[in-house]
Design an enzyme around this catalytic site. Structure first.
Site, PDB file in Angstrom:
ATOM      1  N   GLY A  27      66.458  55.398  31.457  1.00 14.42           N
ATOM      2  CA  GLY A  27      66.857  54.812  32.443  1.00 14.42           C
ATOM      3  C   GLY A  27      67.869  53.687  32.670  1.00 14.42           C
ATOM      4  O   GLY A  27      68.984  53.968  33.743  1.00 14.42           O
ATOM      5  N   ASP A 140      55.981  46.753  27.415  1.00 18.03           N
ATOM      6  CA  ASP A 140      56.084  48.201  27.744  1.00 18.03           C
ATOM      7  C   ASP A 140      55.369  48.928  26.552  1.00 18.03           C
ATOM      8  O   ASP A 140      56.096  49.853  26.034  1.00 18.03           O
ATOM      9  CB  ASP A 140      57.457  48.642  28.000  1.00 18.03           C
ATOM     10  CG  ASP A 140      57.603  49.916  28.574  1.00 18.03           C
ATOM     11  OD1 ASP A 140      56.573  50.441  29.328  1.00 18.03           O
ATOM     12  OD2 ASP A 140      58.599  50.501  28.574  1.00 18.03           O
TER      13      ASP A 140
END
Length: 680
Positions: A27, A140
């Site tokens: 991203g 994450d």
């Protein structure tokens, strides 16, 4: 990933890192395989996207990743080598790992055997233990960020969301940070992350390794996050039983408990950090090595952290019963609201005790008439005690009437109603439990779904949140999984038969092309764009190739061509070739005199006959010396030679005797050639 058109491929960053190929794109950055020209080694270079280079928040986040990971030095953590900026694009240089992600392992192998799952998970826990000891929270943890090297070693990567404990948040309030399927409940409610947050995400990863499924699913990230906050993660063994795989991968109770201890919704009741998680995993692996199949309730109980007491509601004390009144003095009795069904032990309601009953005394009778009254006379006492009692009774009657009217109004307006529970994403058993808790009955209806697994609720009818009268019935729409139909057997059918089979199979006919076929008659299906048995979506178009029959081939005229060239050309067209030979005085030896068929078309495998020239018939000129002219002429003409006479006598009187020939005796000449007979 194709890197042909990537502008960075081939460039050298800071005169040191030569970009070789693109590996992956995320991203906010792209990862490349690069060559460290100074140390002659292969590295991975993570370069921030050019369109984010001007964003200070992303730049700070990128810088934080390098700094957070750089403080870690552990065999299960991807090492950070360097950091820099080239042409305004920050980059990080890190260890290049040859291997595959845990996501690939789960996709191809899950559900993993418990021993295999723990072998991998222990290394993940070791990486978290090192990070938490250094004060770094990953934030994450997910299978995509865990890499299994070619040597079988686990590496935890991508500290793109990592931060050191105590550092400021990098996201605005209300933004979900991390991957929804692995998001700890406390981050959804905007608590600060700590080691327990990573433990929760890791526990979800272990659940997925053991079952092949994520514990919570939904139509979007917010539904998934909602379930993390409000729904406990079930035991992996229960999920395997729901999937019909409970006997394939038996999970002992202490491994179930390890998952539950890591994924408790209340972080205070969860395994505290990576060090505790690693210790628990090693206990479980040790027990499994000793007893791979049996349960160990004692070990299972020891894995659960002590339940927190802070913030929990106290147990309600038994209500105090009213004491009997022993004298005329009123006494207030305290009764807890639990007697009235109110779950709040701290709120108490004073209830006055009953008034003491005075002894009944005789009173004077009022005069009566001679007619018997319809109602007996009422004797209303004006004694203060009696008046107070009547007042209390009146108040109680008013209160009871008010409560009755209020309850009736509540029941009629809302009390008789309940709401359809939110059960999307649950299996049927849990959805029925939720319906029962809401005083509703259910029926089921099956539908196909591209996104919801088999046996899980897609939606309800009416939708969740709508009001229904209690004991009503609503419909659970259960998923049959993706709607798929097998591609039918089409090759060898006629075109009409194939079209019917496609239609009957809930599919559609795509493009139809025709092609020649040497072994299939015209109109027969030669091939289809989908293999027989392939599982296809409804109305998937299937292209067909249909036979036009044998291909007619034009026969070329090869007269006067060399026999070898003619044979090669005809065989190249697919014909069989037969060669015959003849002498010819007009066609050179080795050339084609004629062919059969001479023209037109034929099919592959048909025979074409060619006649090859042997050239003319040759004869040898005989000796004629001393023969008479007529005899010599006849001798030559008998050989099909043409004879010309030339007189070469030096005498005055001709002798009519043959002297020689031209060409000379013994010469090979073609039949029909002209020979000069010289006479004297």
């Amino acid at each position: 990933m194709n890197s042909t058109f990537d502008p960075l491929v081939g460039q050298v960053l800071d005169d040191r890192y030569e970009i070789v190929a693109k590996v992956a794109r995320g991203g906010m950055a792209t990862v490349y395989r690069a060559r460290d020209l100074r140390l002659a080694r292969v590295v991975a270079v993570k370069v921030m996207r050019s369109d984010l280079g001007e964003d200070d928040e992303f730049a700070a986040k990128f810088d934080r990743e390098a700094r957070s990971a750089a403080v870690l030095s552990h065999p299960n953590v991807v090492s950070i080598f360097d950091q820099g900026s080239s042409h305004g694009q920050p980059y990080i240089v890190m260890e290049f790992i040859e291997g595959l992600t845990l996501r690939r392992v789960i996709s191809s192998e899950a559900p993993l055997a418990p021993a295999r799952a723990l072998e991998l998970f222990e290394q993940i826990a070791a990486a978290l233990a090192a990070a938490h000891e250094a004060g770094v929270v990953h934030r994450d943890i997910k299978p995509e960020n865990v890499i299994l090297t070619d040597r079988g070693q686990v590496k935890v990567a991508d500290f793109g969301l990592a931060r050191q404990v105590g550092s400021p948040q990098m996201t605005a309030t209300g933004v979900l940070v991390g991957t929804a399927s692995y998001l700890p409940p406390e981050l959804v409610t905007h608590a600060r992350p700590d080691g327990r947050s990573d433990v929760y995400s890791a526990g979800v990863v272990l659940f997925e390794m053991l079952t092949g499924k994520k514990p919570h699913t939904g139509e979007n990230n917010y539904q998934i996050a909602y379930r993390h906050v409000n729904v406990d993660i079930e035991k992996p063994s229960e999920r395997l039983r729901e999937l019909g795989k409970g006997n394939e991968r038996p999970i002992p109770d202490y491994l179930d408990t390890l998952v539950l201890a890591a994924t408790r919704r209340d972080p205070r009741a969860r395994i505290a950090d990576g060090q505790e998680l690693l210790a628990a995993v090693r206990k479980v692996r040790g027990e499994m090595a000793r007893n791979s199949s049996g349960d160990n309730p004692e070990l299972a109980a020891s894995l659960l952290p002590d339940s927190p007491s802070e913030g929990l509601t106290e147990r309600l004390r038994p209500a105090t019963r009213p004491r009997p009144v022993s004298g005329p003095t009123p006494e207030t009795v305290i009764v807890s609201r639990s007697e009235w069904g109110v779950a709040d032990a701290s709120a108490q309601t004073p209830i006055p005790p009953p008034e003491p009953v005075a002894p009944r005394t005789a009173t004077s009778q009022s005069p009566t008439s001679q007619r018997t009254p319809v109602f007996p006379p009422l004797h209303i006492s004006h004694d203060p005690v009696h008046q107070r009692r009547r007042g209390v009774i009146a108040v109680l009657l008013v209160v009871l009437l008010t409560i009755g009217a209020g309850f009736g109004s509540w029941w009629w307006m809302s009390g008789r109603y309940t709401t359809v529970p939110a059960v999307a994403g649950m299996n049927e058993t849990k959805a029925r439990e939720a319906a029962s808790a809401n005083a509703l009955r259910v029926e089921t209806r099956d539908e196909y779904s591209e996104t919801v697994p088999v046996g899980v609720v897609i939606d309800t009818d009416p939708r969740s949140g709508e009001r229904l009268v209690r004991d009503s019935q609503f419909t659970l729409i259960m998923s049959l999984g993706p709607e798929r139909y097998p591609a039918p057997q089409l090759v060898g059918l006629t075109r009409e038969e194939a079209e019917q089979a496609i239609t009957d199979g809930h599919l559609s006919l795509g493009e139809v092309t025709e092609d020649w076929s040497e072994d299939q008659p015209a109109g027969t299906v030669l091939s289809a764009s989908e293999e027989e048995g392939a599982q296809l979506k409804p109305d998937t178009a299937i292209d067909l190739t249909v036979s036009k029959g044998r291909e007619p081939i034009r026969i070329p005229d090869l007269t006067d061509a060399t026999t070898a060239a003619a044979t090669e050309e005809l065989k190249g067209l697919g014909f069989e070739v037969t060669v015959k030979e003849e002498n010819s005085t007009t066609v050179a030896k080795g050339d084609v005199i004629r062919q059969d068929p001479a023209d037109g078309t034929a099919y592959r495998g048909d025979t074409v006959t060619i006649v090859s020239s042997l050239g003319p018939v040759m004869v040898t000129i005989p000796g004629v010396w001393g023969k008479g002219t007529d005899d010599a002429r006849k001798l030559l003409e008998d050989l099909d030679l043409k004879v010309e006479i030339r007189n070469d006598s030096g005498f005055g009187l001709p002798l009519n005797l043959a002297k020689s020939t031209d060409p000379a005796e013994g010469t090979q000449v073609a039949v029909g050639s002209t020979v000069t007979l010289i006479i004297v």
